[in-house]
Scaffold this motif. Structure first.
Motif, PDB file in Angstrom:
ATOM      1  N   ASP A   7    -101.509  26.254 -35.090  1.00  0.00           N
ATOM      2  CA  ASP A   7    -100.234  26.891 -34.791  1.00  0.00           C
ATOM      3  C   ASP A   7     -99.909  27.946 -35.842  1.00  0.00           C
ATOM      4  OD1 ASP A   7    -100.046  25.062 -32.763  1.00  0.00           O
ATOM      5  OD2 ASP A   7     -98.278  24.041 -33.524  1.00  0.00           O
ATOM      6  N   VAL A  33    -101.126  29.239 -26.247  1.00  0.00           N
ATOM      7  CA  VAL A  33     -99.781  28.989 -25.739  1.00  0.00           C
ATOM      8  C   VAL A  33     -98.792  29.727 -26.629  1.00  0.00           C
ATOM      9  CG1 VAL A  33     -98.070  27.227 -25.179  1.00  0.00           C
ATOM     10  CG2 VAL A  33    -100.501  26.706 -24.937  1.00  0.00           C
ATOM     11  N   THR A  34     -97.890  30.495 -26.021  1.00  0.00           N
ATOM     12  CA  THR A  34     -96.831  31.154 -26.777  1.00  0.00           C
ATOM     13  C   THR A  34     -95.530  30.415 -26.530  1.00  0.00           C
ATOM     14  OG1 THR A  34     -96.495  32.746 -24.983  1.00  0.00           O
ATOM     15  CG2 THR A  34     -97.933  33.430 -26.786  1.00  0.00           C
ATOM     16  N   LEU A  35     -94.753  30.232 -27.606  1.00  0.00           N
ATOM     17  CA  LEU A  35     -93.509  29.466 -27.523  1.00  0.00           C
ATOM     18  C   LEU A  35     -92.398  30.181 -28.290  1.00  0.00           C
ATOM     19  CD1 LEU A  35     -95.978  27.131 -28.502  1.00  0.00           C
ATOM     20  CD2 LEU A  35     -94.374  25.923 -27.052  1.00  0.00           C
ATOM     21  N   TRP A  42     -88.858  23.837 -28.699  1.00  0.00           N
ATOM     22  CA  TRP A  42     -89.765  24.935 -28.388  1.00  0.00           C
ATOM     23  C   TRP A  42     -89.854  25.096 -26.876  1.00  0.00           C
ATOM     24  CZ3 TRP A  42     -91.188  28.268 -31.898  1.00  0.00           C
ATOM     25  CH2 TRP A  42     -91.229  27.882 -33.229  1.00  0.00           C
ATOM     26  N   ARG A  43     -89.736  26.340 -26.401  1.00  0.00           N
ATOM     27  CA  ARG A  43     -89.829  26.653 -24.969  1.00  0.00           C
ATOM     28  C   ARG A  43     -91.088  27.485 -24.760  1.00  0.00           C
ATOM     29  NH1 ARG A  43     -88.562  31.011 -21.775  1.00  0.00           N
ATOM     30  NH2 ARG A  43     -87.801  32.182 -23.572  1.00  0.00           N
ATOM     31  N   GLU A  44     -91.963  27.034 -23.871  1.00  0.00           N
ATOM     32  CA  GLU A  44     -93.186  27.765 -23.579  1.00  0.00           C
ATOM     33  C   GLU A  44     -92.865  29.052 -22.849  1.00  0.00           C
ATOM     34  OE1 GLU A  44     -97.086  27.057 -20.853  1.00  0.00           O
ATOM     35  OE2 GLU A  44     -96.538  25.396 -22.195  1.00  0.00           O
ATOM     36  N   THR A  45     -93.430  30.172 -23.309  1.00  0.00           N
ATOM     37  CA  THR A  45     -93.185  31.465 -22.673  1.00  0.00           C
ATOM     38  C   THR A  45     -94.433  32.023 -22.008  1.00  0.00           C
ATOM     39  OG1 THR A  45     -93.613  32.635 -24.758  1.00  0.00           O
ATOM     40  CG2 THR A  45     -91.323  32.045 -24.274  1.00  0.00           C
ATOM     41  N   CYS A  47     -99.118  31.184 -21.367  1.00  0.00           N
ATOM     42  CA  CYS A  47    -100.366  30.560 -21.809  1.00  0.00           C
ATOM     43  C   CYS A  47    -101.535  31.196 -21.074  1.00  0.00           C
ATOM     44  CB  CYS A  47    -100.346  29.051 -21.609  1.00  0.00           C
ATOM     45  SG  CYS A  47    -100.354  28.526 -19.897  1.00  0.00           S
TER      46      CYS A  47
END
Length: 65
Positions: A7, A33-35, A42-45, A47
Motif C-alpha cells: 500500500d 486498487v485505488t481508494l 476507505w472507499r474503493e474508487t 481497480c
C-alpha cells in the motif's frame, strides 16, 4: 492492508487522503486498487488487474523484478 499487499498512502494538495494498493491474486498476478478516505473508512474508487509490480527507490529496485 491485506496480507502481502503493498500500500502507498498519500494526500494530494487540497484533497482527501488516498491510497493505491497492490494485492496479490491467486493466479500469480496482482490487483491494483485505488481508494479514498471519506473520513470514516476507505472507499474503493477503481481497480484493474496487473501482471507485474516493482517498487523502485533511489538505490534500485526494492521489491519485484
Amino acid at each position: 492492508m491485506a496480507d502481502d499487499a503493498v500500500d502507498i498512502r498519500y494526500r494530494p494538495t487540497g484533497g482527501p487522503l488516498r491510497k493505491v494498493s497492490f494485492r496479490p491474486r491467486s493466479d500469480g498476478g496482482w490487483l491494483r486498487v485505488t481508494l479514498e478516505w471519506n473520513g470514516c473508512q476507505w472507499r474503493e474508487t477503481g481497480c484493474e488487474p496487473v501482471e507485474d509490480v516493482a517498487l523502485e527507490c533511489a538505490d534500485g529496485v526494492a521489491i519485484g523484478e
